[in-house]
Scaffold this motif. Structure first.
Motif, PDB file in Angstrom:
ATOM      1  N   LYS A   3       0.788  -1.237   0.000  1.00 17.78           N
ATOM      2  CA  LYS A   3       0.000   0.000   0.000  1.00 17.78           C
ATOM      3  C   LYS A   3       0.824   1.293   0.000  1.00 17.78           C
ATOM      4  CE  LYS A   3      -2.389  -1.350   3.734  1.00 17.78           C
ATOM      5  NZ  LYS A   3      -3.395  -1.252   4.822  1.00 17.78           N
ATOM      6  N   LEU A  33      -4.066   0.092  -2.853  1.00 22.38           N
ATOM      7  CA  LEU A  33      -4.737   0.673  -1.680  1.00 22.38           C
ATOM      8  C   LEU A  33      -3.920   1.852  -1.143  1.00 22.38           C
ATOM      9  CD1 LEU A  33      -5.771  -2.624   0.181  1.00 22.38           C
ATOM     10  CD2 LEU A  33      -7.180  -1.203  -1.346  1.00 22.38           C
ATOM     11  N   ASP A  35      -3.702   4.343   2.265  1.00 28.90           N
ATOM     12  CA  ASP A  35      -4.123   4.719   3.620  1.00 28.90           C
ATOM     13  C   ASP A  35      -3.687   6.152   3.895  1.00 28.90           C
ATOM     14  OD1 ASP A  35      -5.163   2.217   3.955  1.00 28.90           O
ATOM     15  OD2 ASP A  35      -3.589   1.500   5.320  1.00 28.90           O
ATOM     16  N   LYS A  50     -12.030  13.215   5.348  1.00 26.90           N
ATOM     17  CA  LYS A  50     -12.147  11.740   5.331  1.00 26.90           C
ATOM     18  C   LYS A  50     -13.312  11.313   4.441  1.00 26.90           C
ATOM     19  CE  LYS A  50     -13.538   8.033   8.590  1.00 26.90           C
ATOM     20  NZ  LYS A  50     -12.720   6.860   8.268  1.00 26.90           N
ATOM     21  N   GLU A  51     -14.430  11.976   4.619  1.00 23.33           N
ATOM     22  CA  GLU A  51     -15.615  11.601   3.840  1.00 23.33           C
ATOM     23  C   GLU A  51     -15.353  11.807   2.347  1.00 23.33           C
ATOM     24  OE1 GLU A  51     -19.274  13.309   5.399  1.00 23.33           O
ATOM     25  OE2 GLU A  51     -20.200  12.972   3.412  1.00 23.33           O
ATOM     26  N   GLU A  54     -12.782   9.154   0.988  1.00 23.77           N
ATOM     27  CA  GLU A  54     -13.294   7.778   0.908  1.00 23.77           C
ATOM     28  C   GLU A  54     -14.423   7.665  -0.110  1.00 23.77           C
ATOM     29  OE1 GLU A  54     -13.904   6.604   5.019  1.00 23.77           O
ATOM     30  OE2 GLU A  54     -11.733   6.349   5.324  1.00 23.77           O
ATOM     31  N   THR A  58     -12.877   3.559  -3.311  1.00 21.86           N
ATOM     32  CA  THR A  58     -13.000   2.550  -2.248  1.00 21.86           C
ATOM     33  C   THR A  58     -11.616   2.012  -1.865  1.00 21.86           C
ATOM     34  OG1 THR A  58     -13.388   0.921  -3.985  1.00 21.86           O
ATOM     35  CG2 THR A  58     -15.328   1.813  -2.853  1.00 21.86           C
ATOM     36  N   ASN A  59     -10.600   2.340  -2.654  1.00 22.13           N
ATOM     37  CA  ASN A  59      -9.234   1.938  -2.295  1.00 22.13           C
ATOM     38  C   ASN A  59      -8.638   2.813  -1.191  1.00 22.13           C
ATOM     39  OD1 ASN A  59      -9.086  -0.131  -4.124  1.00 22.13           O
ATOM     40  ND2 ASN A  59      -8.242   1.146  -5.752  1.00 22.13           N
ATOM     41  N   LYS A  61      -8.521   4.821   2.396  1.00 21.65           N
ATOM     42  CA  LYS A  61      -9.048   4.701   3.758  1.00 21.65           C
ATOM     43  C   LYS A  61      -8.273   5.636   4.690  1.00 21.65           C
ATOM     44  CE  LYS A  61      -9.842   1.150   7.191  1.00 21.65           C
ATOM     45  NZ  LYS A  61      -9.435  -0.196   7.595  1.00 21.65           N
ATOM     46  N   ILE A  63      -6.982   6.022   7.967  1.00 21.72           N
ATOM     47  CA  ILE A  63      -6.802   5.088   9.094  1.00 21.72           C
ATOM     48  C   ILE A  63      -6.642   5.812  10.431  1.00 21.72           C
ATOM     49  CG2 ILE A  63      -5.869   3.198   7.679  1.00 21.72           C
ATOM     50  CD1 ILE A  63      -3.042   4.063   8.734  1.00 21.72           C
TER      51      ILE A  63
END
Lengths: 267, 267
Positions: A3, A33, A35, A50-51, A54, A58-59, A61, A63
Motif C-alpha cells: 500500500k 490501496l 491509507d 475523510k468523507e 473515501e 473505495t481503495n 481509507k 486510518i
C-alpha cells in the motif's frame, strides 16, 4: 502490491484537503490501496476530508485522524509520535509525508508589529512544529531498520516567499525560508539513499481561506493586486496545484532537495 | 558633530565583543563620540566588554548594559523596550544596531533529534527574539517622527549557512535563512529611505567559543575539517572580521538588503 501511506498535516481544508483528494485520484496504479493519516486543528474539518477522500475511491481509507494544535510543541511531540507508533509500517511500499500546515501571520511593516506573543506562537506553528514532525517521522523510519526500505517522499508546502522577500510579508517569507532550508539540509542527510526524496513545492497563489485573509490584511499597495487576482479568476484551484504536486510524488521525477514551483510545472 | 550610537546584542564575548571594539577603533572621524548599548546573558562578560571598549578610546562610552536572556520573549520585549526608552536619540546622527546574538544548536542528523523543548527554546533565541528586537528598534525610530533622520544601519550576524544547506547543520542553516530573509524584507520596507540600510554580514569561520562547540559536536565526517582549521591557523580572528564589518557600516557603501561575506571582502 503493497500500500501507499500518505500522512498530511493541515488537512482539514485548503491545500491539505486537496492533497488528500489528489493523492487518491492521482495514483497511476488504480488497484493500489492508499491509507491516509490526517492532522489539523479542526476535527470536523478532518472528518469532512475523510468523507471526501473515501467517496473518491473505495481503495482509500483514512486510518487515523487527529486534532492537533501545532503551536503546542509538547503536544505535537506526544500525539504525532503516538500516531506513528500505531502505523503498521510493513504494509507500505510508498510513504508520503506532506508537512503542509502553517499560518499566514502578521502581514504588515515590521515597525508596526506589536503582538510578539502571537509572533512567538506562529513561529512555533510554522517552524518549530515543522521540525518536530519531520524529525519524528525520520526517527521512526530509522528505528524500523535498514531491511525496511519503502520509497519515501517528504514534501514541504512552500511558497515563492521562501526564496524571494516582499515588504510587509517578512514573517511569512522568513518562516518559508526556514522550512525550505531545513528540507534542503534533510535532503543532504539522505543523499546516498535514492529511495528517500525531499521536495519544497511552491503551491502558487491558491483560492483558499488564506487568500481571504490576504485580501483583508494586506497593505493598501497590495490590495488591488490580490483583489484583482480573485476577481479576474487568476487564483489557482487548490486541487489543480495539489494534482501537480501528487504527480511529482508518484512519478518521483525531481531532484531531491529542490524547490519547484507550480507556475513552472503547470504548462 | 553629533554622536554615534551602537546597540549590540550578544556582546559579552566573541564577535559581539569584537564589534563593540571595532566600531570604536574604526571610526574615521577620530573626534566623534561613540555611545554603546550592550546586551547579553552574562553581566560579567558585558562589564569586560565595557572595560575593553572604554580603554580603547576616551571617546567611547557604554551608556547601558543589560543582562538579557533571549529565550525569554516577554522579558526581551520588556527590557529591550525599556532600554530604548532611556536613550537620548536626538544626540545621535548615526545609529548602528548589530543584531548579533544567537546560538549554535543541535548539530546532528534530523533523525537523531530528541530534545524538542530545547529546539523550541533555541528557535526563540535565534529567530523570535531577533524579530522582537528588530521590530522594537524600528518602531521606536518611527515614533520619533520624520524630523529625526539619523543614518541608520541594521546588521545581522549572518553566515554562509543562511544561503547554503549543510547536512547535520539543519537548524543552524534554517534559522540563518530566516534571519537573512527577515532583513531582506526589512530592507524593502525602507527602500525609499536612503538613510536606512540593512546588511546581512556573513562573519566567516571565527576563532571563538562557537568553534570549540563545533569541533566537539560536529559529525565524524566534519571533524578533521574543523580541527584542521584550528590547527592550521585558518580560523579568523573575530576582530578582523568585525573590522571589515564596521568599515562597511562607516563607509555605508553596500546595497541595502544584501548578503555580504567576509571571505569576499577581506582581500
Amino acid at each position: 502490491m503493497s500500500k501507499v501511506l500518505a500522512i498530511i498535516t493541515g488537512s482539514s481544508k485548503g491545500f491539505g484537503k486537496a492533497i488528500a483528494e489528489e493523492i487518491v485520484k492521482g495514483n497511476p496504479n488504480k488497484n493500489q490501496l492508499i491509507d491516509l493519516v490526517l492532522f489539523a486543528r479542526s476535527l470536523d474539518g478532518l472528518k469532512s476530508t475523510k468523507e471526501s477522500v473515501e467517496t473518491i475511491s473505495t481503495n482509500a481509507k483514512v486510518i487515523d485522524l487527529q486534532s492537533l494544535d501545532m503551536s503546542n510543541i509538547p503536544d505535537v511531540e506526544l500525539k504525532f509520535k503516538s500516531v506513528l507508533e500505531n502505523i503498521k509500517w510493513e504494509e507500505y511500499s510508498k510513504i508520503c509525508f506532506f508537512n503542509n500546515h502553517g499560518t499566514l501571520y502578521h502581514l504588515g511593516r515590521i515597525e508596526d508589529f506589536s503582538d510578539y506573543k502571537n509572533i512567538q506562537k506562529d513561529n512555533d506553528i510554522n517552524t518549530t512544529s515543522f521540525v518536530v514532525t519531520t524529525s519524528l517521522l525520520v526517527k521512526k523510519l530509522k528505528e524500523l531498520g535498514s531491511q525496511y526500505s519503502p520509497e519515501v517522499t517528504i514534501i514541504n508546502s512552500s511558497s515563492l516567499c521562501a526564496i524571494k522577500a516582499f515588504p510587509t510579508w517578512s514573517l511569512y517569507c522568513s518562516s518559508r525560508a526556514y522550512r525550505d532550508m531545513f528540507f534542503q539540509s534533510l535532503s543532504l542527510e539522505y543523499k546516498s539513499n535514492d529511495k528517500f526524496k525531499v521536495l519544497n513545492y511552491s503551491l502558487g497563489i491558491l483560492d483558499t481561506d488564506m487568500q481571504n485573509q490576504v485580501r483583508e490584511e494586506c497593505s493598501e499597495e497590495d490590495k488591488s493586486f490580490y483583489v484583482g487576482l480573485k476577481n479576474d479568476g487568476k487564483l489557482i484551484n487548490p486541487n489543480r496545484s495539489a494534482s501537480i504536486c501528487t504527480n511529482l510524488v508518484y512519478s518521483n521525477k525531481f531532484e531531491t532537495g529542490s524547490h519547484l514551483d507550480y507556475y513552472d510545472l503547470d504548462k
